[in-house]
Write a protein that holds these residues in place. Structure first.
Motif, short mmCIF file in Angstrom:
data_model
loop_
_atom_site.label_atom_id
_atom_site.label_comp_id
_atom_site.label_asym_id
_atom_site.label_seq_id
_atom_site.Cartn_x
_atom_site.Cartn_y
_atom_site.Cartn_z
N LEU A 68 -69.29 -42.79 19.50
CA LEU A 68 -70.52 -43.79 19.86
C LEU A 68 -71.61 -42.22 19.85
O LEU A 68 -71.27 -41.21 19.77
CB LEU A 68 -70.53 -44.10 21.60
CG LEU A 68 -69.69 -45.25 21.91
CD1 LEU A 68 -70.48 -45.29 23.56
CD2 LEU A 68 -70.18 -46.72 20.88
N ILE A 69 -72.28 -43.15 18.50
CA ILE A 69 -73.05 -42.24 18.07
C ILE A 69 -74.75 -42.21 18.47
O ILE A 69 -75.03 -43.65 18.92
CB ILE A 69 -73.43 -42.02 16.73
CG1 ILE A 69 -71.61 -41.56 15.73
CG2 ILE A 69 -74.69 -41.69 15.84
CD1 ILE A 69 -71.66 -42.29 14.33
N PRO A 70 -75.82 -41.45 18.89
CA PRO A 70 -76.92 -41.73 19.78
C PRO A 70 -78.43 -42.07 18.19
O PRO A 70 -78.14 -41.63 17.94
CB PRO A 70 -76.75 -40.66 20.34
CG PRO A 70 -76.20 -40.05 19.88
CD PRO A 70 -74.90 -40.62 19.22
N TYR A 71 -78.16 -42.96 18.69
CA TYR A 71 -79.65 -43.79 18.13
C TYR A 71 -80.34 -43.24 18.39
O TYR A 71 -81.32 -44.47 19.27
CB TYR A 71 -79.37 -44.79 16.75
CG TYR A 71 -80.19 -44.78 15.68
CD1 TYR A 71 -79.79 -44.22 14.41
CD2 TYR A 71 -81.51 -45.73 15.77
CE1 TYR A 71 -80.62 -45.16 13.26
CE2 TYR A 71 -82.25 -46.02 14.70
CZ TYR A 71 -81.97 -45.18 13.40
OH TYR A 71 -83.06 -45.99 12.58
N SER A 79 -76.94 -45.49 22.33
CA SER A 79 -75.53 -45.10 21.80
C SER A 79 -74.82 -46.38 21.05
O SER A 79 -75.06 -47.37 21.34
CB SER A 79 -74.36 -44.78 22.98
OG SER A 79 -75.09 -43.50 23.07
N HIS A 80 -74.61 -46.30 19.83
CA HIS A 80 -74.31 -47.74 18.96
C HIS A 80 -73.16 -47.24 18.40
O HIS A 80 -72.12 -45.73 17.99
CB HIS A 80 -74.35 -48.22 17.97
CG HIS A 80 -76.03 -48.56 18.25
ND1 HIS A 80 -76.15 -49.70 18.52
CD2 HIS A 80 -77.34 -47.56 18.12
CE1 HIS A 80 -77.48 -49.87 18.88
NE2 HIS A 80 -78.29 -48.77 19.01
N THR A 85 -74.43 -47.85 13.51
CA THR A 85 -75.68 -46.91 13.44
C THR A 85 -75.97 -46.70 11.84
O THR A 85 -76.89 -46.12 11.32
CB THR A 85 -75.32 -45.35 13.85
OG1 THR A 85 -74.53 -45.84 15.35
CG2 THR A 85 -75.92 -44.69 13.66
#
Length: 136
Positions: A68-71, A79-80, A85
């Motif tokens: 999960l990547i923080p945006y 997180s997406h 993202t």
């Protein structure tokens, strides 16, 4: 015979500045200032666009699809997935590109106005007025 080819110092003629002339000079100054602001805004947006492109490139290099990547949205990080993202980054890039295009169109319009004003003011005042930007 020699005196005909030599030029002496050019006398500065005394030109009357009317209210309309002063309005044109003020309009020229306002538009020049606005154009400088717009160019600075364009540069800032282009830098943001480059940052988004770099983030997008870095994201493509990730191997772990489950990560999960923080945006950042406003002041909050959400997180997406990598795909979501990437879509958000693409949408943000498109928005910025449209904004830059709009700003560049405004700069172009201002340049047209400035060109017309330069013609009018130089026609009346000649060398007695300097309308060129200082490159400092």
């Amino acid at each position: 015979m020699m005196a005909a080819t030599m030029k002496g110092p050019v006398a500065v003629e005394d030109v009357n500045v009317t209210f309309a002339d002063q309005q044109k000079i003020n309009k020229f100054a306002r538009n020049t200032s606005r154009m400088t602001e717009l160019k600075n805004e364009i540069e800032a947006k282009k830098k943001s666009l480059q940052n988004l492109q770099d983030a997008s490139d870095d994201l493509m290099m990730l191997d772990d699809d489950a990560l999960l990547i923080p945006y950042q949205i406003g002041d909050v990080f959400v997180s997406h997935t990598q795909e979501e993202t990437q879509e958000l980054l693409e949408a943000a890039k498109e928005t910025l590109e449209q904004e830059v295009k709009g700003l560049e169109e405004r700069v172009s319009a201002i340049l047209q106005v400035l060109g017309d004003l330069k013609i009018q003011l130089y026609a009346k005042f000649g060398n007695n007025i300097n309308l060129e930007a200082d490159e400092s």
